[in-house]
Scaffold this motif. Structure first.
Motif, PDB file in Angstrom:
ATOM      1  N   LEU A 159       0.830  -1.295   0.128  1.00 12.24           N
ATOM      2  CA  LEU A 159       0.076  -0.010  -0.131  1.00 12.24           C
ATOM      3  C   LEU A 159       0.786   1.362   0.047  1.00 12.24           C
ATOM      4  CD1 LEU A 159      -2.553   1.586  -0.064  1.00 12.24           C
ATOM      5  CD2 LEU A 159      -3.064   0.872   2.766  1.00 12.24           C
ATOM      6  N   LEU A 160       2.073   1.234   0.633  1.00 10.61           N
ATOM      7  CA  LEU A 160       2.833   2.286   0.830  1.00 10.61           C
ATOM      8  C   LEU A 160       3.397   2.476  -0.450  1.00 10.61           C
ATOM      9  CD1 LEU A 160       4.562   2.300   4.332  1.00 10.61           C
ATOM     10  CD2 LEU A 160       2.867   4.082   3.324  1.00 10.61           C
ATOM     11  N   GLN A 161       3.675   1.297  -1.006  1.00  7.09           N
ATOM     12  CA  GLN A 161       4.510   1.642  -2.561  1.00  7.09           C
ATOM     13  C   GLN A 161       3.600   2.068  -3.480  1.00  7.09           C
ATOM     14  OE1 GLN A 161       5.648  -2.564  -2.926  1.00  7.09           O
ATOM     15  NE2 GLN A 161       7.398  -2.573  -1.945  1.00  7.09           N
ATOM     16  N   CYS A 162       2.298   1.771  -3.283  1.00  6.20           N
ATOM     17  CA  CYS A 162       1.339   2.415  -4.273  1.00  6.20           C
ATOM     18  C   CYS A 162       1.148   3.736  -4.057  1.00  6.20           C
ATOM     19  CB  CYS A 162      -0.042   1.543  -4.356  1.00  6.20           C
ATOM     20  SG  CYS A 162      -0.137   0.013  -4.469  1.00  6.20           S
ATOM     21  N   LEU A 163       0.997   4.218  -2.896  1.00  4.44           N
ATOM     22  CA  LEU A 163       0.751   5.630  -2.345  1.00  4.44           C
ATOM     23  C   LEU A 163       2.016   6.637  -2.971  1.00  4.44           C
ATOM     24  CD1 LEU A 163      -0.617   7.954  -0.910  1.00  4.44           C
ATOM     25  CD2 LEU A 163       0.675   6.983   1.121  1.00  4.44           C
ATOM     26  N   GLU A 164       3.183   5.826  -2.958  1.00  2.00           N
ATOM     27  CA  GLU A 164       4.503   6.506  -3.247  1.00  2.00           C
ATOM     28  C   GLU A 164       4.411   6.731  -4.821  1.00  2.00           C
ATOM     29  OE1 GLU A 164       9.135   6.467  -3.456  1.00  2.00           O
ATOM     30  OE2 GLU A 164       8.469   4.878  -2.280  1.00  2.00           O
ATOM     31  N   ARG A 165       3.816   5.688  -5.610  1.00  6.39           N
ATOM     32  CA  ARG A 165       3.776   5.996  -6.906  1.00  6.39           C
ATOM     33  C   ARG A 165       2.906   6.993  -7.348  1.00  6.39           C
ATOM     34  NH1 ARG A 165       6.151   2.677 -11.047  1.00  6.39           N
ATOM     35  NH2 ARG A 165       7.851   1.706  -9.859  1.00  6.39           N
ATOM     36  N   PHE A 166       1.579   7.278  -6.625  1.00  4.68           N
ATOM     37  CA  PHE A 166       0.593   8.177  -6.823  1.00  4.68           C
ATOM     38  C   PHE A 166       1.396   9.593  -6.637  1.00  4.68           C
ATOM     39  CE2 PHE A 166      -2.332  11.191  -4.781  1.00  4.68           C
ATOM     40  CZ  PHE A 166      -3.245  11.097  -6.010  1.00  4.68           C
ATOM     41  N   LEU A 167       2.160   9.531  -5.430  1.00  7.38           N
ATOM     42  CA  LEU A 167       2.828  11.098  -4.888  1.00  7.38           C
ATOM     43  C   LEU A 167       3.736  11.496  -5.887  1.00  7.38           C
ATOM     44  CD1 LEU A 167       3.023  10.337  -1.008  1.00  7.38           C
ATOM     45  CD2 LEU A 167       1.295  11.848  -2.073  1.00  7.38           C
ATOM     46  N   ARG A 168       4.586  10.357  -6.372  1.00  6.82           N
ATOM     47  CA  ARG A 168       5.651  10.727  -7.492  1.00  6.82           C
ATOM     48  C   ARG A 168       4.810  11.333  -8.787  1.00  6.82           C
ATOM     49  NH1 ARG A 168       9.581   6.048  -9.534  1.00  6.82           N
ATOM     50  NH2 ARG A 168      10.042   6.014  -7.242  1.00  6.82           N
ATOM     51  N   ALA A 169       3.761  10.866  -9.076  1.00  5.73           N
ATOM     52  CA  ALA A 169       3.289  11.331 -10.425  1.00  5.73           C
ATOM     53  C   ALA A 169       2.614  12.315 -10.110  1.00  5.73           C
ATOM     54  CB  ALA A 169       2.083  10.281 -10.773  1.00  5.73           C
ATOM     55  N   LEU A 170       2.002  12.811  -8.758  1.00  4.13           N
ATOM     56  CA  LEU A 170       1.253  13.938  -8.544  1.00  4.13           C
ATOM     57  C   LEU A 170       2.351  15.083  -8.447  1.00  4.13           C
ATOM     58  CD1 LEU A 170      -1.539  15.219  -7.569  1.00  4.13           C
ATOM     59  CD2 LEU A 170      -0.744  14.732  -5.438  1.00  4.13           C
ATOM     60  N   VAL A 171       3.547  14.806  -7.764  1.00  6.46           N
ATOM     61  CA  VAL A 171       4.495  15.904  -7.727  1.00  6.46           C
ATOM     62  C   VAL A 171       5.245  16.423  -9.032  1.00  6.46           C
ATOM     63  CG1 VAL A 171       6.662  16.604  -6.593  1.00  6.46           C
ATOM     64  CG2 VAL A 171       4.709  15.463  -5.352  1.00  6.46           C
ATOM     65  N   THR A 172       5.275  15.020  -9.524  1.00  5.59           N
ATOM     66  CA  THR A 172       6.168  15.563 -11.181  1.00  5.59           C
ATOM     67  C   THR A 172       5.349  15.969 -12.302  1.00  5.59           C
ATOM     68  OG1 THR A 172       6.110  13.137 -11.658  1.00  5.59           O
ATOM     69  CG2 THR A 172       7.972  13.917 -10.089  1.00  5.59           C
ATOM     70  N   GLY A 173       4.142  15.369 -12.100  1.00  5.54           N
ATOM     71  CA  GLY A 173       3.210  15.671 -13.267  1.00  5.54           C
ATOM     72  C   GLY A 173       3.286  14.775 -14.318  1.00  5.54           C
ATOM     73  N   GLY A 174       3.952  13.484 -13.941  1.00  6.48           N
ATOM     74  CA  GLY A 174       4.236  12.492 -14.741  1.00  6.48           C
ATOM     75  C   GLY A 174       3.057  11.382 -14.896  1.00  6.48           C
ATOM     76  N   PRO A 175       3.124  10.399 -15.536  1.00  3.83           N
ATOM     77  CA  PRO A 175       2.217   9.247 -15.772  1.00  3.83           C
ATOM     78  C   PRO A 175       2.331   8.142 -14.383  1.00  3.83           C
ATOM     79  CG  PRO A 175       4.128   8.721 -17.227  1.00  3.83           C
ATOM     80  CD  PRO A 175       4.346  10.135 -16.682  1.00  3.83           C
TER      81      PRO A 175
END
Length: 385
Positions: free
Chosen positions: A108-124
């Protein structure tokens, strides 16, 4: 209601104060970058966390103009993750390194990190390589259901899921779980630090008997023993010891007042104004770590000194030291030990050597050798008479 950070919350001024400052900061800068906060709800089962989480989900968009989404661990981690493993047919398979519930939390934390990375960077947004497909699909469904994701045509094979590009208002993610160990909450803090996000904690303090009664009224209650066990293990935020927990409130969940609501909003706003910095020097935490290390070294030294004194007294007896002198020797050695440990507590022996990260340095061994030398000098006075 009293909180662990109530005085600090009031010192920040009335509720409008932090919000006004926050609005000014939004107008002055930060354009194009998502302003995201991670708020951890923690406490015993049936303490009222989910009720508070749903209330924040409604109030923050209405009254503060912030986006808000809820990540409820009970919904994102399947119940079977907490059940004992069933024996499998065929050759015995090696046991996994982590229990299923721990693996589910990690995924779950790994999924959350992927979401945060995309949100912060604007990437997919793409699935973590180490998370299972069901875990990722549950996470996506949770995000879609709360308007965090939009579907688009596949782009360069990155997948059809994209975080919303609009970052005109702050977003708070409310993580609803027991988080009974500080280490569990620290994992979320590390995510906030990695991506320079805001971080805060709301700890719901509820009497054990009240939690047990509420739990028994649920459609799927937990065993009483589970809550008893968690009550013995749970670790409240410690602002004095852990600087990373400074943005925390302890709430009396059975007596929530309008003052509580104001302090919650003040805490969220203050945290949003002060995101965690990736490389900030945390001197308070370093001091706490040094104190912990020193206490451990003193304990080790005390145990070893006791063994040295015991062996020294045995050697003196074997050398036929007289009984009256044996008593004097014991008193002198114990006085030496007391002085030595006090110097150690004050840092006079170790100075800056405590907790040097070197595989060749053992603080306890280093300081004990000094005591051993002094103890030998003391006993030689009696033996060589």
């Amino acid at each position: 209601m009293r909180t662990a950070a109530a005085d600090r919350g009031r010192a920040a001024g009335p509720a409008a104060g932090p919000l006004t400052a926050l609005a000014a900061a939004e107008q002055q800068g930060g354009a194009g970058r998502a302003r995201v906060g991670l708020c951890v709800l923690c406490g015993l089962p049936a303490a009222g966390k989910s009720t508070l989480a749903r209330a924040l989900r409604r109030r923050l968009p209405q009254h503060q103009g912030w986006a808000c989404a809820l990540l409820a661990y009970d919904e994102l981690i399947p119940p079977e993750a907490f059940r004992p493993r069933e024996p499998e047919a065929g050759p015995a398979a090696p046991s996994p390194l982590l229990p299923r519930w721990k693996r589910s939390r990690r995924e779950l934390l790994q999924c959350l990190e992927r979401f945060l990375r995309a949100l912060v960077t604007g990437g997919p947004l793409s699935a973590p390589a180490t998370a299972t497909q069901p875990a990722w699909e549950r996470f996506l469904a949770c995000c879609h259901g709360q308007g965090l994701l939009s579907s688009a045509e596949s782009h360069a094979g990155a997948g059809p899921y994209w975080t919303h590009a609009a970052t005109s208002r702050p977003l708070y993610l409310i993580l609803d779980d027991n988080f009974y160990y500080q280490s569990m909450r620290y994992e979320v803090y590390r995510l906030a630090r990695k991506y320079s996000l805001s971080f805060c904690q709301l700890f719901l303090e509820c009497p054990l008997e009240c939690c047990l009664q509420r739990n028994r009224l649920r459609s799927h209650p937990l065993p009483d023993q589970t809550i008893y066990l968690m009550a013995r293990k749970i670790e409240m935020p410690d602002l004095k010891k852990n600087a990373w927990e400074r943005n925390s409130l302890v709430l009396k969940s059975f007596d929530c007042t309008s003052e509580d609501n104001e302090q919650i909003i003040s805490l969220l706003a203050t945290a949003l104004e002060n995101p965690v910095k990736q490389n900030e020097e945390n001197t308070e935490q370093k001091e706490a770590d040094r104190a912990t290390c020193a206490a451990s070294t003193v304990h080790q030294a005390d145990q070893t000194c006791r063994r040295i004194i015991s062996q020294t007294m045995k050697d003196a007896k074997d050398k036929n030291v007289l009984p009256g002198e044996m008593k004097s020797l014991s008193e002198e050695l114990n006085k030496l030990k007391a002085e030595f440990l006090e110097d150690l507590r004050q840092g006079n022996n170790l100075k800056n050597q405590i907790c040097i990260q070197s595989q060749y340095f053992d603080p306890a061994t280093s300081v004990i050798s000094s005591f051993q030398h002094k103890a030998t000098n003391v006993v030689n006075k009696y033996i060589l008479k």
